[in-house]
Each structure stands twice: as structure tokens, then as C-alpha cells.
Design a protein around this motif. Structure first.
Motif, short mmCIF file in Angstrom:
data_model
loop_
_atom_site.label_atom_id
_atom_site.label_comp_id
_atom_site.label_asym_id
_atom_site.label_seq_id
_atom_site.Cartn_x
_atom_site.Cartn_y
_atom_site.Cartn_z
N UNK A 25 6.32 65.41 3.17
CA UNK A 25 5.40 64.98 2.12
C UNK A 25 4.41 66.10 1.87
N UNK A 26 3.82 66.09 0.69
CA UNK A 26 2.73 66.99 0.33
C UNK A 26 1.44 66.19 0.37
N UNK A 27 0.43 66.65 1.11
CA UNK A 27 -0.75 65.85 1.41
C UNK A 27 -1.46 65.34 0.16
N UNK A 28 -1.72 66.22 -0.81
CA UNK A 28 -2.48 65.77 -1.97
C UNK A 28 -1.72 64.72 -2.77
N UNK A 29 -0.43 64.93 -2.94
CA UNK A 29 0.39 63.96 -3.67
C UNK A 29 0.44 62.63 -2.91
N UNK A 30 0.58 62.70 -1.59
CA UNK A 30 0.66 61.50 -0.77
C UNK A 30 -0.65 60.71 -0.81
N UNK A 31 -1.77 61.40 -0.64
CA UNK A 31 -3.06 60.71 -0.64
C UNK A 31 -3.35 60.07 -1.99
N UNK A 32 -3.02 60.76 -3.05
CA UNK A 32 -3.19 60.17 -4.38
C UNK A 32 -2.33 58.93 -4.55
N UNK A 33 -1.12 58.97 -4.01
CA UNK A 33 -0.22 57.82 -4.09
C UNK A 33 -0.81 56.63 -3.32
N UNK A 34 -1.35 56.90 -2.12
CA UNK A 34 -1.93 55.81 -1.32
C UNK A 34 -3.09 55.18 -2.08
N UNK A 35 -3.95 56.00 -2.65
CA UNK A 35 -5.11 55.47 -3.38
C UNK A 35 -4.69 54.72 -4.64
#
Length: 324
Positions: free
Chosen positions: A309-319
Motif C-alpha cells: 500500500x501507499x501511505x497517503x492513498x491508504x490514509x485518505x481511503x480510511x478517512x
């Protein structure tokens, strides 16, 4: 978005063209076969960390008696592993804690100057064992963290408000049909208290029970926690995994939590094995400079896979896909 941990040699494979998911599988999974050592029936639900110029880990290796044992292993690239043929023999000061019944589903966490191992330890029922090592050759066992019955003990990678911190899931003697995640803290890794409820199961893929996965990753948005969830289907249990963001200073407070899963059992090696339909995350490597994350997971309680996973993409998805 990741606040610590430069790892330029992190295992990595770019997202396949046309992939619409934020987590994608390594194309050459499984990376560890069930018979990678002579005595093993299966190798899965294991934990890895950066070590020297490569990687080291503690692996769940169920032998051909189906005894659950822990083995150390090493890798230069995080993909190709050499696992010790002999299980870990822990050193201990008190004979009482040295009565090894079984050990499974380890996690490994580096704190300050050493690597801590937590695992589901057999002591009149499942509880959380703790040990430490400096070299993955000699392991020193500490007191069990909690009374039976407990599973999925996961340390945080630094002290929080001056205390060691751990997530766990109180359980029962058998294949627990329930499970919430709790937070506990300790001044010395021996005495644990200030138990706080973190989160409970809820609908769909995480409706039966949940449990903490890899060691949480510190980010600008909070502690990134991957966790597994279980659905009871007409054909038995189905294990998937998602993620949550926990408050940095009070990690029992959940800021965001995914409604959709991030990964579910869909590939043959995840659906067919000793326990069908399981993806179970136990370790995650991360590189703060590139934002890359590599997640190691058990597949059908038989083999080991890795996904990315890519952190920024993943965190945006979680939010964007959160509901508390």
C-alpha cells in the motif's frame, strides 16, 4: 505522512495497471511455502522487522504433529527467507514461565534498544507471552502480560505518556466466537493496567470478532492500525482485514475506521489450506520517505503472503470510508 522509519530497501512491487484497490498483492505470492523447513506442516501468521542490512523475523511454524512453535528467520530482501530448522528455546529466570505449551501468531516490535516478541502463549490457556532479543538468536522470556485468556497482543513501537502500551483481545479457551480490542499500559512490561476499550466488532466482514494485526505505524493522522475482522458465514469463519487510525496520545480513541475491508480471501492460496478463507496480517514494514508499506499476512493458515500500500492513498481511503 509516516513519521518514523526510513527503509529504502523495503520489499516493493508497483500497483498493477488497472488495480482499483488501495492494497494489492505481490504477484509471486505466497513468499513462504508451508514446507519451507523440514518439520513444518505450515508457516503463516508471522512477524518481520528490519534487521542490520536486511530483515529478521519470528515465524509460526506448525510442525507435522500440528504442534504450534516459533522459529527465527532471516532474509536479505524481505521476500526470500531462511528459517531456522529448530524452534526458539527461550531463556528465562523463573521455571514457571518456561513451561512451554505452545506459541503462535507472533508480533515483533523494536523499542529503544531491542526487539520485543509478543505471541499467544500457552499457560493454562492462551495468554500473551513477551520476550526480547538483540540478535534473533538468543531470546529472553519475560512474565506473561495478562491472565488467560487473551490473544493478539501487539506492542506500540514507543512508550506513550512514559508507559509501554499494548493492544490485545480478551478471549476464552477455544476458538473464540467473540472479541473486542483493548488497550493496556505498563511501566515495566511486567505489571499491566489502565485497560481501555478500543473498538468492537460490527457489521459484515468484521461482525464476529476483531483483533489487532501488525505493530501500529505512527503517522501525522494518528496510529495506523491494521486489524483482522471475522465474518461467520454459512460456510464457517471468513477472515479479512481493514485499518483504523487511533489518537496519538490516547490510542484507545478511534478517529477513523474503514467500513470496507482492505483485503479479503480471494486467491486460491488464501481460500484453500488447513483453515480456508483466511487473510491474517501480522507484520508491516514501512518507509517514511517513499510512503511505501509492505504488509505480511497468513494465507488460509498455511502459507505466507505479502501485499502493498501507499501511505497517503491508504490514509485518505480510511478517512473517506470511515464510520465510527
Amino acid at each position: 505522512m509516516i513519521l518514523s522509519g526510513s527503509l529504502p530497501n523495503i520489499p516493493w512491487e508497483e500497483k498493477p495497471e488497472g488495480c482499483r484497490d488501495v492494497v494489492w498483492r505481490y504477484s509471486k505470492n505466497p513468499i513462504i511455502q508451508r514446507d519451507a523447513i523440514k518439520r513444518s506442516n505450515s508457516i503463516f501468521n508471522s512477524a518481520v522487522v528490519p534487521f542490520k542490512d536486511g530483515f529478521a523475523g519470528v515465524f509460526r511454524c506448525d510442525d507435522k504433529r500440528r504442534e504450534m512453535l516459533l522459529h527465527a528467520g532471516f532474509s536479505k530482501d524481505g521476500i526470500n527467507w531462511i528459517i531456522d530448522e529448530e524452534p526458539i528455546r527461550f531463556k528465562y529466570e523463573d521455571e514457571e514461565i518456561g513451561k512451554f505449551e505452545y506459541g503462535y501468531d507472533p508480533r515483533v516490535c523494536f523499542i529503544e534498544d531491542r526487539y520485543y516478541v509478543t505471541w499467544c502463549n500457552g499457560y493454562h490457556g492462551p495468554t500473551i507471552g513477551i520476550a526480547y532479543t538483540f540478535d534473533f538468536k538468543t531470546f529472553y522470556q519475560l512474565e506473561n502480560a495478562f491472565l488467560p485468556y487473551n490473544r493478539n497482543g501487539v506492542l506500540f513501537p514507543r512508550k506513550i505518556n512514559g508507559k509501554y502500551a499494548m493492544l490485545s483481545r480478551p478471549s476464552d479457551t477455544g476458538h473464540t466466537k467473540f472479541g473486542d480490542i483493548f488497550y493496556s499500559e505498563s511501566p515495566d512490561l511486567i505489571y499491566w493496567g489502565k485497560h481501555r476499550h478500543v473498538m468492537a466488532p460490527r457489521g459484515w466482514w468484521q461482525s464476529t470478532k476483531i483483533g489487532a494485526g501488525p505493530v501500529p505505524i505512527e503517522t501525522e493522522e494518528g496510529w495506523l492500525l491494521f486489524y483482522h475482522g471475522v465474518l461467520t458465514s454459512c460456510n464457517g469463519y471468513v477472515y479479512s482485514f481493514g485499518a483504523a487510525l487511533l489518537d496519538i496520545d490516547e490510542p484507545w480513541k478511534v478517529k477513523y475506521r474503514t467500513e470496507p475491508y482492505l483485503l479479503s480471501p480471494q486467491k486460491l492460496y488464501e481460500c484453500v489450506g488447513d483453515v480456508p478463507n483466511v487473510v491474517f496480517p501480522c507484520a508491516a514494514l514501512h518507509d517514511k520517505d517513499s510512503g511505501r508499506i509492505a504488509i505480511y499476512y497468513g494465507c488460509a493458515d498455511t502459507v505466507t503472503g505479502v501485499c502493498f500500500a501507499q501511505a497517503d492513498e491508504l490514509i485518505n481511503f480510511i478517512k473517506d470510508n470511515s464510520k465510527l
